[in-house]
Design an enzyme around this catalytic site. Sequence first.
Site, short mmCIF file in Angstrom:
data_model
loop_
_atom_site.label_atom_id
_atom_site.label_comp_id
_atom_site.label_asym_id
_atom_site.label_seq_id
_atom_site.Cartn_x
_atom_site.Cartn_y
_atom_site.Cartn_z
N CYS B 125 0.89 -1.17 0.00
CA CYS B 125 0.00 0.00 0.00
C CYS B 125 0.92 1.21 0.00
CB CYS B 125 -0.92 0.02 1.22
SG CYS B 125 -1.85 1.56 1.37
N CYS B 128 -0.61 4.32 2.44
CA CYS B 128 -0.56 4.19 3.90
C CYS B 128 -0.03 2.79 4.19
CB CYS B 128 -1.89 4.53 4.58
SG CYS B 128 -3.38 3.95 3.76
N SER B 129 -0.83 1.89 4.75
CA SER B 129 -0.33 0.54 4.99
C SER B 129 -1.48 -0.46 4.99
CB SER B 129 0.40 0.45 6.33
OG SER B 129 1.30 1.50 6.49
N CYS B 130 -2.46 -0.31 4.10
CA CYS B 130 -3.64 -1.18 4.09
C CYS B 130 -3.21 -2.65 4.06
CB CYS B 130 -4.51 -0.87 2.88
SG CYS B 130 -5.13 0.82 2.91
#
Lengths: 219, 245
Positions: B125, B128-130
Amino acid sequence: MNGVHDMGGMHGFGKVEPEPDEPVFHAPWEGRVLAMNRAMGYLGLWSIDISRFSRETLPPHVYLASSYYRKWTLGLENLCLQFGLVGEDELAAGRALHPAKPVKRTLTPADVPKTLSRGSFERPPPAPAKFKPGDRVRTRNINPPGHTRLPRYARGHAGAIEHIRGCHVFPDAVAAGKGEDPQWLYTVVFDARELWGEFADPALKVSIEAWEPYLEAIP
Amino acid sequence: MQTTHQHAGGGHEHKAAPTVEEITDFEVLEIAVRELAIEHGLFTAEDHRRFTEWAESIGPAAGSRLVAKAWTDPAFKARLLADGTAACKEIGIDWAEPTGFGTPSDYMNFRVLEDTPTLHHVIVCTLCSCYPRPLLGMSPEWYRSTNYRRRLVRWPREVLAEFGLILPPEVEIRVEDSNQKCRFIVLPVRPSGTENWTEEQLAAIVTRDCMIGVALPRPGRTADVHPVHKARHPVHSSPSMRAAE
């Protein structure tokens, strides 16, 4: 916004360094920060999109120098101020100085399992989907100052619709306080050479999910 | 050469801050915000503790079971590829009403990306950090790191090689930027030498990294072990990190 959070393809930051035997939380405060964010989210004052935007608008040098959970805390601090839950003077003093602002609900231990489920962000489509799998599309060259989920590296490029992923709340609108404005979501696949130039890996493709307003048809 | 000049030395290299931090000023800030919220009745210390314990308890076991079942049951695999969210219910994972798993994130669709001998998927991602927490638990620190988020969409073969996964040039790589509502895992190719294995045996070699796409399952590999590439000029070197070396 063209912020430092949007970092696909940037140079100069070295290797990925996986940690051997990584714990779930490196220190107790990391777990506490996660739980605090969940508990505060349960108040129902903001959405995931608004909380993401809050982290993205941290000053660039702070964003880059902060760990994952530190960004979460700083983003939460911004939200608490923005929504009037705590005052600047209270943060400075480290204790409550004013009566609490009424909130419609707060999390209790009995409700913890409920916070694990999520509200659906899928919505009835306002119009039929414009594109279908196989269609050629070009991403728009947008540079909005607000929240967007179109990464910079994928703007202004030609790709193909691979899947239709449903109609959902549009993050760009919600984070700007403009309501849900539901939009169709697609998976769009790009050839790496389209994104990165002729010397890119010919056997690489990159796919993103893109909202219909990010896309225009290639005739 | 596309990638290596940033490692060429010269004393001007920069790396992002280490993500293990000192418990110093920052912890004071965390405590201040938390205690203020509790004082204002925004949450209680008890619900806070329960959530922290829950988050620490989840891991990638559900994802491993899902892959092992897909390998051994072709009809299940077909259902899984058609509608990942629905198929997850068959192994007790409900993305809409998770029972012990899941977070109030914005995932709506869960999709499984099927590898073939000539196609390899890997997930990132960039914004962000999905991450598919209901199946894999909390994301590893490297997945959230700026270096992974920056580099994977541009130089995946190099990043994978640093994880110890060297793919032949003829294998196509598909990087899936999980930047929206979908959450993904990779369904790797079932390795040879596992023909008569049970689902339990198979699940043991489907590690978290295999499902993100930075490793391949193989008999005998039951844990994610990475080669460690130390930065030569770390910008940040805190006392606790020095002590750990």
